[in-house]
Design an enzyme around this catalytic site. Structure first.
Site, PDB file in Angstrom:
ATOM      1  N   ASP A  62       0.837  -1.208   0.000  1.00  0.00           N
ATOM      2  CA  ASP A  62       0.000   0.000   0.000  1.00  0.00           C
ATOM      3  C   ASP A  62       0.868   1.253   0.000  1.00  0.00           C
ATOM      4  O   ASP A  62       0.603   2.230  -0.726  1.00  0.00           O
ATOM      5  CB  ASP A  62      -0.904  -0.018   1.246  1.00  0.00           C
ATOM      6  CG  ASP A  62      -2.173   0.795   1.092  1.00  0.00           C
ATOM      7  OD1 ASP A  62      -2.169   1.755   0.311  1.00  0.00           O
ATOM      8  OD2 ASP A  62      -3.170   0.474   1.759  1.00  0.00           O
ATOM      9  N   CYS A  68      -4.804   4.325  -2.241  1.00  0.00           N
ATOM     10  CA  CYS A  68      -5.264   3.601  -3.429  1.00  0.00           C
ATOM     11  C   CYS A  68      -5.286   4.548  -4.629  1.00  0.00           C
ATOM     12  O   CYS A  68      -5.944   5.584  -4.595  1.00  0.00           O
ATOM     13  CB  CYS A  68      -6.661   3.037  -3.186  1.00  0.00           C
ATOM     14  SG  CYS A  68      -7.378   2.295  -4.668  1.00  0.00           S
TER      15      CYS A  68
HETATM   16  N1  COA Z   1      -1.450  -9.836 -13.068  1.00  0.00           N
HETATM   17  C1  COA Z   1      -0.895  -9.728 -14.292  1.00  0.00           C
HETATM   18  N2  COA Z   1      -1.600  -9.584 -15.424  1.00  0.00           N
HETATM   19  C2  COA Z   1      -2.949  -9.555 -15.316  1.00  0.00           C
HETATM   20  C3  COA Z   1      -3.582  -9.664 -14.077  1.00  0.00           C
HETATM   21  C4  COA Z   1      -2.779  -9.794 -12.912  1.00  0.00           C
HETATM   22  N3  COA Z   1      -3.329  -9.871 -11.693  1.00  0.00           N
HETATM   23  N4  COA Z   1      -4.902  -9.588 -14.267  1.00  0.00           N
HETATM   24  C5  COA Z   1      -5.111  -9.439 -15.571  1.00  0.00           C
HETATM   25  N5  COA Z   1      -3.913  -9.423 -16.222  1.00  0.00           N
HETATM   26  C6  COA Z   1      -3.694  -9.248 -17.650  1.00  0.00           C
HETATM   27  C7  COA Z   1      -4.515 -10.183 -18.477  1.00  0.00           C
HETATM   28  O1  COA Z   1      -3.838 -11.399 -18.651  1.00  0.00           O
HETATM   29  C8  COA Z   1      -4.681  -9.391 -19.745  1.00  0.00           C
HETATM   30  O2  COA Z   1      -3.456  -9.463 -20.469  1.00  0.00           O
HETATM   31  P1  COA Z   1      -3.449  -9.437 -22.080  1.00  0.00           P
HETATM   32  O3  COA Z   1      -3.995  -8.089 -22.445  1.00  0.00           O
HETATM   33  O4  COA Z   1      -2.000  -9.598 -22.385  1.00  0.00           O
HETATM   34  O5  COA Z   1      -4.330 -10.565 -22.481  1.00  0.00           O
HETATM   35  C9  COA Z   1      -4.804  -7.969 -19.250  1.00  0.00           C
HETATM   36  O6  COA Z   1      -4.136  -7.938 -17.985  1.00  0.00           O
HETATM   37  C10 COA Z   1      -6.234  -7.504 -19.094  1.00  0.00           C
HETATM   38  O7  COA Z   1      -6.930  -8.479 -18.316  1.00  0.00           O
HETATM   39  P2  COA Z   1      -8.391  -8.238 -17.722  1.00  0.00           P
HETATM   40  O8  COA Z   1      -8.794  -9.435 -16.967  1.00  0.00           O
HETATM   41  O9  COA Z   1      -9.272  -7.739 -18.823  1.00  0.00           O
HETATM   42  O10 COA Z   1      -8.137  -7.085 -16.664  1.00  0.00           O
HETATM   43  P3  COA Z   1      -8.756  -5.638 -16.603  1.00  0.00           P
HETATM   44  O11 COA Z   1      -8.114  -4.784 -17.628  1.00  0.00           O
HETATM   45  O12 COA Z   1     -10.236  -5.737 -16.541  1.00  0.00           O
HETATM   46  O13 COA Z   1      -8.191  -5.151 -15.178  1.00  0.00           O
HETATM   47  C11 COA Z   1      -7.554  -5.740 -12.946  1.00  0.00           C
HETATM   48  C12 COA Z   1      -8.630  -5.788 -14.003  1.00  0.00           C
HETATM   49  C13 COA Z   1      -8.158  -6.324 -11.691  1.00  0.00           C
HETATM   50  C14 COA Z   1      -6.370  -6.563 -13.395  1.00  0.00           C
HETATM   51  C15 COA Z   1      -7.098  -4.269 -12.753  1.00  0.00           C
HETATM   52  O14 COA Z   1      -8.197  -3.441 -12.649  1.00  0.00           O
HETATM   53  C16 COA Z   1      -6.225  -4.121 -11.506  1.00  0.00           C
HETATM   54  O15 COA Z   1      -5.085  -4.545 -11.499  1.00  0.00           O
HETATM   55  N6  COA Z   1      -6.732  -3.532 -10.430  1.00  0.00           N
HETATM   56  C17 COA Z   1      -5.993  -3.439  -9.173  1.00  0.00           C
HETATM   57  C18 COA Z   1      -6.022  -2.051  -8.665  1.00  0.00           C
HETATM   58  C19 COA Z   1      -5.218  -1.932  -7.404  1.00  0.00           C
HETATM   59  O16 COA Z   1      -4.193  -2.556  -7.202  1.00  0.00           O
HETATM   60  N7  COA Z   1      -5.683  -1.053  -6.489  1.00  0.00           N
HETATM   61  C20 COA Z   1      -4.991  -0.773  -5.296  1.00  0.00           C
HETATM   62  C21 COA Z   1      -5.191  -1.794  -4.235  1.00  0.00           C
HETATM   63  S1  COA Z   1      -6.751  -1.624  -3.425  1.00  0.00           S
HETATM   64 ZN    ZN Z   2      -5.076   0.831   1.907  1.00  0.00          ZN
END
Ligand code: COA
Ligand code: ZN
Length: 311
Positions: free
Chosen positions: A14, A241
């Site tokens: 974080d 965040c």
């Molecule tokens: N680690 C690595 N790659 C990931 C992944 C992960 N956890 N999750 C998805 N991907 C990759 C997929 O394989 C895909 O790759 P490609 O384009 O090469 O095929 C791409 O990312 C998109 O995948 P998708 O499932 O469509 O993800 P998204 O674009 O809808 O994003 C999250 C969803 C959850 C991955 C993204 O919103 C995220 O990382 N959020 C976290 C935010 C965060 O950390 N907030 C702070 C903490 S509270």
């Molecule tokens: Zn936090």
């Protein structure tokens, strides 16, 4: 013997989500090593998110592998989805903390899907965990924006309790109830945490507070009154965040340890060693905002005296 209170350092996760400097993996691991040496034996070391979402965690594999190999503390990681959990499981990280949001709007902003979809994803993660041979990986179920949301405003307490119960039914070994944007106040914390603990029984519950509006440590006190004995905190009060507008740092680790020790709890942590580490980390992160009172003022000469007198 003093009752234990548990502090998990979340600075390497974080704490550095929104800082401008990308830290080298070796520094992140040095941070973990020094945290453990200062007596905090539970550290969230990184986050398995796509590097393009948070570039700071492009080295998540390297850091997690290094932290697990280092030993001397319990390494945990954050994951936002099944893909993240698969990456963590592959490295044998012993504790994997999943995050979803009680606020539908924040869940959408943070992980790009509905809260219900996130819950279904958690069920898949738990199923995958259960199929794995060998040591059972512990799953933390994290509920972000549990005390309110800068996008949606109020978050109904009944919804937080319902999500907590569902996460436990699905296989969470621990719950992390998070005030992502510092909306919580002590009365609300006492009420919600009492309700969550009553609903989930013996499952350990951790509170994750941000000090955005100055009530972080007051909320720790309220959570203690409700029976919570575990807290996330971040060295130097770093954190926030990137997908929650207006988010700022976590409660400061040094101040949190100070408070818990003054209240008579045993955290195992050495405040002076934490302050020394903080000075080093401050040097790695030019231009960031650091908070915390103990690093500024020092420990009082009466540190622990009252707690010891009462014991
Ligand atoms: N680690 C690595 N790659 C990931 C992944 C992960 N956890 N999750 C998805 N991907 C990759 C997929 O394989 C895909 O790759 P490609 O384009 O090469 O095929 C791409 O990312 C998109 O995948 P998708 O499932 O469509 O993800 P998204 O674009 O809808 O994003 C999250 C969803 C959850 C991955 C993204 O919103 C995220 O990382 N959020 C976290 C935010 C965060 O950390 N907030 C702070 C903490 S509270
Ligand atoms: Zn936090």
């Amino acid at each position: 013997m003093r009752e234990k209170a548990h502090v998990r350092e979340v600075g390497p996760r974080d704490g550095i989500q929104v800082v401008k400097t990308i830290l080298p993996s070796a520094q992140k691991l040095a941070w973990c090593r020094a945290t453990a040496a200062a007596g905090i034996r539970d550290i969230e070391v990184t986050s398995f998110v796509p590097p393009k979402v948070i570039p700071q965690f492009a080295d998540a594999e390297e850091v997690a592998r290094g932290a697990v190999a280092m030993g001397g503390f319990l390494a945990s990681v954050l994951v936002p989805n099944l893909k993240g959990a698969e990456r963590a499981f592959a490295l044998g990280v012993p504790v994997v903390n999943y995050v979803l949001s009680a606020s539908e709007a924040h869940n959408l902003a943070n992980v790009r899907r509905s809260t219900e979809e996130s819950l279904q994803d958690f069920a898949r993660i738990a199923a995958l965990r259960d199929q794995r041979p060998g040591l059972r990986i512990a799953l933390g179920g994290g509920i972000a924006t549990a005390f309110g949301c800068t996008i949606a405003g109020a978050v109904p307490e009944a919804r937080v309790v319902e999500i907590a119960v569902r996460l436990v039914e699905m296989g969470a070994d621990e719950l992390i109830v998070a005030d992502t944007v510092g909306y919580g106040d002590p009365r609300q914390v006492r009420r919600l945490m009492t309700a969550v603990i009553a609903a989930v029984g013996r499952v350990p519950v951790t509170c994750h507070f941000h000090d955005t509006r100055g009530l972080g440590l007051a909320n720790v006190t309220a959570a203690l009154e409700a029976g919570v004995r575990a807290f996330d905190a971040s060295l130097a009060g770093l954190g926030g965040c990137p997908f929650a507008p207006g988010a700022t740092g976590n409660i400061d680790t040094e101040d949190t340890v100070f408070l818990l020790e003054q209240l008579g709890f045993d955290t195992g942590a050495d405040v002076d060693a934490l302050v020394a580490l903080r000075r080093e980390v401050e040097g790695w992160l030019p231009g960031e905002r650091f908070s915390g009172a103990i690093a500024r003022a020092g420990l009082p000469k009466t540190y622990r005296a009252q707690a010891q007198a009462a014991a």
